[in-house]
Design a protein around this motif. Structure first.
Motif, mmCIF file in Angstrom:
data_model
loop_
_atom_site.group_PDB
_atom_site.id
_atom_site.type_symbol
_atom_site.label_atom_id
_atom_site.label_comp_id
_atom_site.label_asym_id
_atom_site.label_seq_id
_atom_site.Cartn_x
_atom_site.Cartn_y
_atom_site.Cartn_z
ATOM 1 N N GLN A 241 0.729 -1.122 0.205
ATOM 2 C CA GLN A 241 -0.066 0.029 0.035
ATOM 3 C C GLN A 241 0.773 1.313 0.190
ATOM 4 O O GLN A 241 0.629 2.307 -0.368
ATOM 5 C CB GLN A 241 -0.960 0.005 1.189
ATOM 6 C CG GLN A 241 -0.363 -0.345 2.444
ATOM 7 C CD GLN A 241 -0.114 0.730 3.415
ATOM 8 O OE1 GLN A 241 -0.095 2.188 2.851
ATOM 9 N NE2 GLN A 241 0.250 0.505 4.517
ATOM 10 N N GLY A 242 2.223 1.190 0.544
ATOM 11 C CA GLY A 242 3.096 2.368 0.552
ATOM 12 C C GLY A 242 3.560 2.704 -0.860
ATOM 13 O O GLY A 242 3.300 4.036 -1.168
ATOM 14 N N GLU B 204 7.421 -4.658 -7.803
ATOM 15 C CA GLU B 204 6.975 -5.529 -6.866
ATOM 16 C C GLU B 204 7.193 -7.037 -7.134
ATOM 17 O O GLU B 204 6.805 -7.511 -8.287
ATOM 18 C CB GLU B 204 5.419 -5.372 -6.650
ATOM 19 C CG GLU B 204 4.814 -6.153 -5.579
ATOM 20 C CD GLU B 204 5.272 -6.229 -4.379
ATOM 21 O OE1 GLU B 204 5.001 -5.289 -3.652
ATOM 22 O OE2 GLU B 204 5.696 -7.712 -3.827
ATOM 23 N N LYS B 205 7.718 -7.682 -6.160
ATOM 24 C CA LYS B 205 8.192 -9.099 -6.448
ATOM 25 C C LYS B 205 6.947 -10.084 -6.506
ATOM 26 O O LYS B 205 6.832 -11.081 -7.034
ATOM 27 C CB LYS B 205 9.237 -9.663 -5.625
ATOM 28 C CG LYS B 205 8.815 -9.849 -4.061
ATOM 29 C CD LYS B 205 10.223 -10.239 -3.398
ATOM 30 C CE LYS B 205 9.774 -10.270 -1.963
ATOM 31 N NZ LYS B 205 11.153 -9.996 -1.018
ATOM 32 N N SER C 142 0.700 -8.503 -0.678
ATOM 33 C CA SER C 142 1.450 -8.636 0.493
ATOM 34 C C SER C 142 0.450 -8.630 1.875
ATOM 35 O O SER C 142 0.907 -9.041 2.796
ATOM 36 C CB SER C 142 2.291 -7.165 0.729
ATOM 37 O OG SER C 142 1.613 -5.945 0.617
ATOM 38 N N HIS D 217 -6.113 -3.822 12.066
ATOM 39 C CA HIS D 217 -6.460 -3.498 13.143
ATOM 40 C C HIS D 217 -6.862 -1.996 13.380
ATOM 41 O O HIS D 217 -7.379 -1.442 14.620
ATOM 42 C CB HIS D 217 -5.050 -3.691 14.056
ATOM 43 C CG HIS D 217 -4.758 -5.105 14.207
ATOM 44 N ND1 HIS D 217 -3.380 -5.864 14.015
ATOM 45 C CD2 HIS D 217 -5.616 -6.347 14.588
ATOM 46 C CE1 HIS D 217 -3.319 -6.713 14.375
ATOM 47 N NE2 HIS D 217 -4.714 -7.346 14.652
ATOM 48 N N ASP D 218 -6.511 -1.208 12.531
ATOM 49 C CA ASP D 218 -6.918 0.164 12.490
ATOM 50 C C ASP D 218 -8.515 0.207 11.736
ATOM 51 O O ASP D 218 -8.772 -0.421 10.653
ATOM 52 C CB ASP D 218 -6.008 0.921 11.703
ATOM 53 C CG ASP D 218 -4.526 1.118 12.389
ATOM 54 O OD1 ASP D 218 -4.697 0.956 13.845
ATOM 55 O OD2 ASP D 218 -3.452 1.182 11.889
ATOM 56 N N CYS E 246 13.423 -6.509 -7.492
ATOM 57 C CA CYS E 246 14.467 -5.746 -7.506
ATOM 58 C C CYS E 246 15.786 -6.372 -6.982
ATOM 59 O O CYS E 246 15.673 -6.834 -5.787
ATOM 60 C CB CYS E 246 14.401 -4.386 -6.761
ATOM 61 S SG CYS E 246 15.939 -3.279 -6.587
ATOM 62 N N ASN F 250 1.804 3.009 8.306
ATOM 63 C CA ASN F 250 0.708 2.557 8.363
ATOM 64 C C ASN F 250 -0.132 3.273 7.337
ATOM 65 O O ASN F 250 0.413 4.088 6.740
ATOM 66 C CB ASN F 250 -0.059 2.443 9.738
ATOM 67 C CG ASN F 250 -0.085 3.871 10.331
ATOM 68 O OD1 ASN F 250 -0.318 4.835 9.567
ATOM 69 N ND2 ASN F 250 -0.382 4.051 11.521
ATOM 70 N N LEU F 251 -1.527 2.701 7.126
ATOM 71 C CA LEU F 251 -2.202 3.469 6.258
ATOM 72 C C LEU F 251 -2.661 4.775 6.069
ATOM 73 O O LEU F 251 -2.384 5.560 5.291
ATOM 74 C CB LEU F 251 -3.580 2.826 5.935
ATOM 75 C CG LEU F 251 -3.587 1.383 5.315
ATOM 76 C CD1 LEU F 251 -4.396 0.253 5.581
ATOM 77 C CD2 LEU F 251 -3.780 1.658 3.723
HETATM 78 C C1 LIG Z 1 0.053 -8.542 11.044
HETATM 79 C C2 LIG Z 1 0.143 -7.387 10.778
HETATM 80 C C3 LIG Z 1 -1.002 -6.371 11.033
HETATM 81 C C4 LIG Z 1 -1.144 -5.115 10.460
HETATM 82 N N1 LIG Z 1 -2.187 -4.402 10.674
HETATM 83 C C5 LIG Z 1 -2.325 -3.128 10.098
HETATM 84 C C6 LIG Z 1 -3.366 -2.425 10.067
HETATM 85 O O1 LIG Z 1 -4.360 -2.580 10.910
HETATM 86 N N2 LIG Z 1 -3.164 -1.283 9.699
HETATM 87 C C7 LIG Z 1 -2.172 -0.604 9.330
HETATM 88 O O2 LIG Z 1 -2.111 0.521 8.667
HETATM 89 N N3 LIG Z 1 -1.130 -1.418 9.022
HETATM 90 C C8 LIG Z 1 -0.979 -2.499 9.462
HETATM 91 N N4 LIG Z 1 0.131 -3.283 9.438
HETATM 92 C C9 LIG Z 1 1.321 -2.605 9.123
HETATM 93 C C10 LIG Z 1 1.287 -3.180 7.684
HETATM 94 O O3 LIG Z 1 2.461 -3.997 7.491
HETATM 95 C C11 LIG Z 1 1.516 -1.934 6.572
HETATM 96 O O4 LIG Z 1 0.397 -0.956 6.883
HETATM 97 C C12 LIG Z 1 1.378 -2.190 5.367
HETATM 98 O O5 LIG Z 1 1.567 -3.591 4.841
HETATM 99 C C13 LIG Z 1 2.598 -1.346 5.003
HETATM 100 O O6 LIG Z 1 2.683 -1.251 3.597
HETATM 101 P P1 LIG Z 1 3.985 -1.164 2.935
HETATM 102 O O7 LIG Z 1 3.510 -0.860 1.563
HETATM 103 O O8 LIG Z 1 4.876 -0.076 3.528
HETATM 104 O O9 LIG Z 1 4.611 -2.523 3.070
HETATM 105 P P2 LIG Z 1 4.350 -4.010 2.635
HETATM 106 O O10 LIG Z 1 2.898 -4.021 2.477
HETATM 107 O O11 LIG Z 1 5.006 -4.952 3.475
HETATM 108 O O12 LIG Z 1 4.882 -4.061 1.185
HETATM 109 C C14 LIG Z 1 6.139 -3.827 0.772
HETATM 110 C C15 LIG Z 1 6.288 -4.603 -0.484
HETATM 111 O O13 LIG Z 1 7.687 -4.601 -0.821
HETATM 112 C C16 LIG Z 1 7.878 -5.927 -1.699
HETATM 113 N N5 LIG Z 1 9.499 -5.938 -1.795
HETATM 114 C C17 LIG Z 1 10.431 -6.011 -0.845
HETATM 115 N N6 LIG Z 1 11.307 -6.141 -1.288
HETATM 116 C C18 LIG Z 1 11.378 -6.048 -2.694
HETATM 117 C C19 LIG Z 1 12.315 -6.303 -4.004
HETATM 118 N N7 LIG Z 1 13.555 -6.695 -3.630
HETATM 119 N N8 LIG Z 1 11.872 -6.321 -5.168
HETATM 120 C C20 LIG Z 1 10.437 -6.214 -5.421
HETATM 121 N N9 LIG Z 1 9.517 -5.997 -4.328
HETATM 122 C C21 LIG Z 1 9.831 -6.064 -2.885
HETATM 123 C C22 LIG Z 1 7.178 -6.720 -0.698
HETATM 124 O O14 LIG Z 1 7.091 -7.984 -1.598
HETATM 125 C C23 LIG Z 1 5.905 -6.156 -0.406
HETATM 126 O O15 LIG Z 1 4.828 -6.460 -1.156
HETATM 127 C C24 LIG Z 1 0.149 -4.605 9.787
HETATM 128 C C25 LIG Z 1 1.253 -5.238 9.741
HETATM 129 C C26 LIG Z 1 1.369 -6.755 10.205
HETATM 130 C C27 LIG Z 1 2.447 -7.623 10.003
#
Ligand SMILES: Cc1cc2nc3c(=O)[nH]c(=O)nc-3n(C[C@H](O)[C@H](O)[C@H](O)COP(=O)(O)OP(=O)(O)OC[C@H]3O[C@@H](n4cnc5c(N)ncnc54)[C@H](O)[C@@H]3O)c2cc1C
Length: 617
Positions: A175-176, A195-196, A203, A214-215, A261, A564-565
């Motif tokens: 989502q980031g 994205e892998k 993810s 959880h939010d 990547c 987080n979101l």
């Molecule tokens: C159990 C759990 C519950 C959670 N509950 C909440 C919640 O309720 N609300 C909330 O806001 N957040 C929650 N979170 C935090 C959550 O991780 C983040 O909000 C959200 O997933 C973060 O998004 P992101 O895009 O930063 O990271 P991610 O969703 O982790 O995405 C990162 C992406 O990078 C990719 N990636 C990594 N390395 C590489 C590479 N070398 N090449 C290509 N792709 C790559 C991965 O495959 C992954 O898809 C929770 C986390 C966990 C573990």
């Protein structure tokens, strides 16, 4: 009758501020601030994310940045009125700089500025195409060989990254990466998201089966496209996965799924990255000017090493790889850890008829979801808030207007009230042996999240199972070793096990920089996340902002995005504007220098890297 006095107080102050800033009279500006003051700037003055604490830091910043920023037109924001309560007069404000329009928030105490938030809304001449400026979509008239929207999209997808290089590459399409990608798309910054996983949303889909956000929904909207009004309060993980996939498509993002990547390196001379990716089994070399790591705060598993892991005969995996409980019915499970994932996984295992034991090494902050929603979030993020006119954008800005240095002071009373309200509940948990904390200074969940990103459970049901013994608990102990069919704890207890889940958390995003770029660059950048609060797992010195997130780092053209979101939605605005500015405004802001800001608590000079090098100064 409407009380005009607050409006007058704010307007008078803003007039004085405007005059002093326009005249370049720094001392006169400083005199408008309380001694104990906070100016949080999101990109407008500092081209950084920075809180100036106290008059000295305000003075230093202005000396370094005022001439170049050229602020003007300070006034109460259109359509807003000031208000007054408990000796504080506050208002939404608007202003301009030489290159941007700004929006902000002001609180006055005893006629002087106590808190000031200045945020960049848009770059002049590079506004998002919205409202009157929205695209036509159709091209009326007649034109030979014209391309349809679909053909144009397909042509763009075919050429970007091959015959035409993106300005920006985002590694990580969770989502980031998707949120910052959407912002950059609106700003017309050519971008590819790598994205892998195969599909956007994977993810979330790949996490354990029982996971729901959880939010609550009011906290979770993505930029531009809020969830519909019938969206559930707590999104199930697969539903949020589908929303992200839909969002990626309708926001027209250049999203390369099934692409990993492998390596990235920066050429300081050409100011260009070489990013090597594996797309559907083929190597592609990308040459962007900017690289954003959006690889996730919760994506690099912390896998502990215990003696005997190699001889254990059952299943063992990190919580991020946990498939769910179905295959473990009537078996014995040991879950190492006591935070969110551990609780969720234990509860789902118990529901499936698994004999499950949680191993808690140290204290955990637990807060009931209901209490958190009612006492912690309701005023800004709830249906009541929406009904009373609160918008997501305003809620985000009010939250942003509270300086991190004193945020815990606002949080402590909330958690004291929660402790009082849920006193019996906490007593029962302690009676079951659960080790509780409320944060180092009793400031609760959100401060723990900002400081260390771990150490808590938002209780959506598992704590009752711990309190009544359904989930067995061993606390104050660690794992000593594993045997073929059991886990041995440091107090000598032997727990028979068919499954061991390591719910031991995640490593810093800095680790991704080391893996993908180099150890040297990762060390140069330093820790990612945390405030420097000198509390557990958040060593000092005080930073006053989240380390290295959404702002220039010690490595030119390398950025970190995530959280987080809510954070991802809010801060993607400021990261996208920084990137757009670098693409469009090299010359006008090339003169940005290094800001020397004296920390009020530390006597040393902290030289902050600003955009000097990145803009080519
Ligand atoms: C159990 C759990 C519950 C959670 N509950 C909440 C919640 O309720 N609300 C909330 O806001 N957040 C929650 N979170 C935090 C959550 O991780 C983040 O909000 C959200 O997933 C973060 O998004 P992101 O895009 O930063 O990271 P991610 O969703 O982790 O995405 C990162 C992406 O990078 C990719 N990636 C990594 N390395 C590489 C590479 N070398 N090449 C290509 N792709 C790559 C991965 O495959 C992954 O898809 C929770 C986390 C966990 C573990």
């Amino acid at each position: 009758m409407l009380d005009k006095a607050p409006d007058r107080k704010i307007s008078d102050l803003l007039n004085a501020l405007d005059k002093a800033l326009s005249a370049g009279e720094v001392e006169r500006v400083v005199d408008l601030f309380q001694t104990d003051c906070y100016w949080r700037d999101l990109v407008t003055f500092t081209w950084n994310i920075k809180t100036m604490e106290g008059r000295d830091q305000v003075r230093d910043m202005l000396k370094a940045r005022l001439a170049d920023t050229k602020p003007s037109n300070w006034k109460i924001a259109d359509g807003e009125v000031a208000s007054e309560a408990d000796g504080i007069t506050e208002s939404w404000i608007q202003f301009e700089t030489g290159v941007a329009r700004g929006f902000g928030h002001l609180r006055l105490k005893e006629g002087r500025i106590w808190t000031l938030l200045t945020t960049m809304s848009e770059l002049k001449g590079h506004e998002e195409p919205v409202g009157f400026d929205r695209p036509m979509g159709a091209k009326h008239g007649a034109e030979r060989n014209r391309k349809t929207w679909k053909e144009e999209r397909e042509a763009e997808a075919a050429e970007l990254g091959y015959s035409r290089q993106p300005y920006c590459v985002i590694v990580g399409g969770g989502q980031g990466g998707i949120a910052i990608g959407a912002r950059l798309r609106q700003l017309n910054v050519p971008t590819i998201i790598i994205e892998k996983n195969e599909r956007p949303g994977d993810s979330w889909r790949k996490r354990y089966k029982s996971l729901c956000l959880h939010d609550p929904v009011w906290y979770d909207h993505l930029p531009y496209l809020p969830f519909p009004r019938n969206w559930p309060v707590f999104s199930p993980k697969d539903k949020i996965g589908d929303w992200l996939e839909m969002y990626t498509k309708v926001m027209e993002l250049n999203y390369w799924g099934s692409t990993e990547c492998k390596k990235a390196s920066y050429d300081e001379k050409s100011r260009e990255w070489t990013v090597i990716v594996q797309r559907d089994g083929k190597e592609v070399v990308l040459k962007p000017k900017q690289l954003v790591l959006a690889t996730g705060m919760s994506a690099k598993p912390n896998m502990p090493k215990f003696e005997g892991m190699d001889i254990f005969k059952g299943d063992q995996h990190h919580s991020s790889q946990h498939p769910g409980p179905d295959r473990y019915k009537n078996k014995k499970a040991v879950v190492i850890g006591s935070n969110n994932s551990a609780h969720d996984i234990c509860a789902a295992l118990w529901e499936a008829g698994v004999d499950v034991t949680m191993v808690q090494r140290s204290t955990t902050h637990v807060v009931k979801s209901d209490s958190l929603m009612e006492l912690g979030l309701a005023s800004l993020y709830s249906e009541q808030a929406v009904q009373s006119g609160m918008t997501t954008a305003k809620a985000d800005l009010i939250f942003a207007s509270l300086p991190y240095r004193i945020l815990h002071e606002f949080q402590i009373p909330v958690y004291n009230a929660i402790r009082e309200r849920d006193a019996d509940y906490y007593k029962r948990l302690e009676k079951a042996g659960f080790l509780l904390d409320y944060g180092d200074d009793d400031s609760g969940l959100f401060m723990k999240y900002l400081r260390r990103g771990s150490g808590y459970y938002i209780d959506v049901g598992a704590s009752e199972l711990v309190a009544n013994g359904s989930i067995k608990l061993k606390s104050g102990v660690d794992v000593k070793k594993l045997k073929e069919h059991s886990v041995i704890l440091t107090d000598g207890t032997e727990l028979p096990a068919d499954l061991v889940v390591y719910a031991t958390g995640y490593g810093s995003m800095n680790g991704f920089a080391a893996d993908l770029i180099s150890r040297e660059v990762a060390d140069k950048v330093g820790k990612v996340w945390g405030l420097g609060s000198n509390t557990t797992k958040d060593p000092g010195p005080w930073e006053g902002e989240q380390r290295n997130m959404w702002k220039p780092t010690q490595q030119d053209a390398l950025w970190f995005h995530g959280g987080n979101l809510h954070q991802s939605r809010h801060y993607s605005q400021f990261l996208s504007l920084q990137l757009k500015a670098r693409m469009e405004l090299r010359a006008p802001i090339a003169a940005v220098g290094r800001i020397a800001v004296r920390s009020s608590s530390v006597s040393t000079q902290v030289a902050d890297r600003t955009s000097a090098a990145a803009f080519g100064a």
